[in-house]
Design an enzyme around this catalytic site. Structure first.
Site, PDB file in Angstrom:
ATOM      1  N   LYS A   1      -1.611  -1.635  -4.405  1.00 42.28           N
ATOM      2  CA  LYS A   1      -2.324  -0.345  -3.998  1.00 42.28           C
ATOM      3  C   LYS A   1      -1.487   0.723  -4.560  1.00 42.28           C
ATOM      4  O   LYS A   1      -1.512   1.079  -3.349  1.00 42.28           O
ATOM      5  CB  LYS A   1      -2.843  -0.508  -2.861  1.00 42.28           C
ATOM      6  CG  LYS A   1      -4.331   0.919  -2.790  1.00 42.28           C
ATOM      7  CD  LYS A   1      -5.195   0.757  -1.736  1.00 42.28           C
ATOM      8  CE  LYS A   1      -4.852   0.122  -0.708  1.00 42.28           C
ATOM      9  NZ  LYS A   1      -6.030   0.856   0.774  1.00 42.28           N
TER      10      LYS A   1
ATOM     11  N   PHE B   1      -9.742   0.546   1.739  1.00 43.46           N
ATOM     12  CA  PHE B   1      -9.840  -0.019   2.361  1.00 43.46           C
ATOM     13  C   PHE B   1     -10.261  -1.303   2.733  1.00 43.46           C
ATOM     14  O   PHE B   1     -11.421  -1.607   2.307  1.00 43.46           O
ATOM     15  CB  PHE B   1     -10.287   0.945   3.667  1.00 43.46           C
ATOM     16  CG  PHE B   1      -9.389   0.137   5.381  1.00 43.46           C
ATOM     17  CD1 PHE B   1      -8.579   0.062   5.063  1.00 43.46           C
ATOM     18  CD2 PHE B   1     -10.147  -1.126   5.628  1.00 43.46           C
ATOM     19  CE1 PHE B   1      -7.838  -0.818   5.911  1.00 43.46           C
ATOM     20  CE2 PHE B   1     -10.038  -1.194   6.873  1.00 43.46           C
ATOM     21  CZ  PHE B   1      -8.794  -1.058   6.505  1.00 43.46           C
ATOM     22  N   VAL B   2      -9.342  -2.201   2.407  1.00 43.05           N
ATOM     23  CA  VAL B   2      -9.497  -3.731   2.131  1.00 43.05           C
ATOM     24  C   VAL B   2      -9.712  -4.373   2.775  1.00 43.05           C
ATOM     25  O   VAL B   2      -8.650  -4.163   3.878  1.00 43.05           O
ATOM     26  CB  VAL B   2      -9.702  -4.541   0.652  1.00 43.05           C
ATOM     27  CG1 VAL B   2      -9.685  -3.091  -0.525  1.00 43.05           C
ATOM     28  CG2 VAL B   2      -7.442  -4.414   0.343  1.00 43.05           C
TER      29      VAL B   2
ATOM     30  N   ASP C   1       0.942  -1.342  -0.352  1.00 44.90           N
ATOM     31  CA  ASP C   1      -0.249  -0.049   0.128  1.00 44.90           C
ATOM     32  C   ASP C   1       0.736   1.210  -0.084  1.00 44.90           C
ATOM     33  O   ASP C   1       1.448   1.310  -1.148  1.00 44.90           O
ATOM     34  CB  ASP C   1      -1.227  -0.091   0.677  1.00 44.90           C
ATOM     35  CG  ASP C   1      -2.033   0.837   1.187  1.00 44.90           C
ATOM     36  OD1 ASP C   1      -2.040   1.794   0.443  1.00 44.90           O
ATOM     37  OD2 ASP C   1      -2.943   0.936   2.378  1.00 44.90           O
TER      38      ASP C   1
END
Length: 183
Positions: free
Chosen positions: A131, A152-153, A103
């Site tokens: 990401k 947001f996963v 991320d």
């Protein structure tokens, strides 16, 4: 039910299985004359690493480190902490870091430097999810399962306050679940 907290499934169980098969074959090819040290970054890596290694047809060593930059929230704090370090020497090893998601790139760039400073022969990164929209540092993983939007996963190892890791897919968490708790 947990599924009621998911806005949208981004990566299905079937897609994850196909990603593991594809990445496992590529890693097997790329490391065919080596015995890589696979290092999983806890806790999120567990489902991905468990499924991925089934498709790597090589002799490998496996290790886990506990590393975090989230500390319970939905955004990286930028403060990378190693709370469980390696018991295996990294000197002259070909290391493959197994990540659930790249991320901000804070954690992964820090770990790359740590491993290089400890004398690793090579260090590469395989991630289920990339990401790039969340990057705070420039970085591109060596092996990428799939690229996702800057949402947001959770699921398949990814959590919110230690919940949702056991979902068999990756999905976008509804903002209503965390919006009141983050303000």
């Amino acid at each position: 039910m947990m599924k009621d907290d998911i806005e949208e499934i981004l990566v299905s169980e079937t897609q994850i299985r196909e990603i593991c098969i594809q990445l496992g074959a590529q890693i097997t090819h790329d490391y065919q004359d080596k015995k890589p040290l696979l290092i999983g970054l806890l806790k999120g890596c567990i489902p991905f690493m468990s499924d991925l290694v089934k498709h790597i047809d090589l002799y490998v060593d496996m290790e886990y480190l506990s590393v975090s930059s989230y500390h319970g929230g939905i955004a990286s704090t930028g403060d990378v902490k190693i709370t469980k370090d390696s018991d295996i020497s990294l000197k002259n090893r070909d290391i493959l870091i197994i990540e659930d998601i790249v991320d901000t790139a804070n954690t992964i760039t820090t770990m790359l430097e740590v491993f290089k400073n400890r004398g690793a022969n090579s260090v590469k990164v395989v991630t289920l999810l990339d990401k790039p929209g969340g990057r705070l540092k420039p970085y591109t993983p060596d092996y990428i399962g799939t690229t996702i939007p800057n949402q947001f996963v959770v699921g398949y190892g990814l959590d919110y306050n230690e919940l949702y890791r056991n979902l068999p897919y990756v999905g976008i968490l509804k903002k209503a679940v965390y919006s009141n708790k983050e303000s």
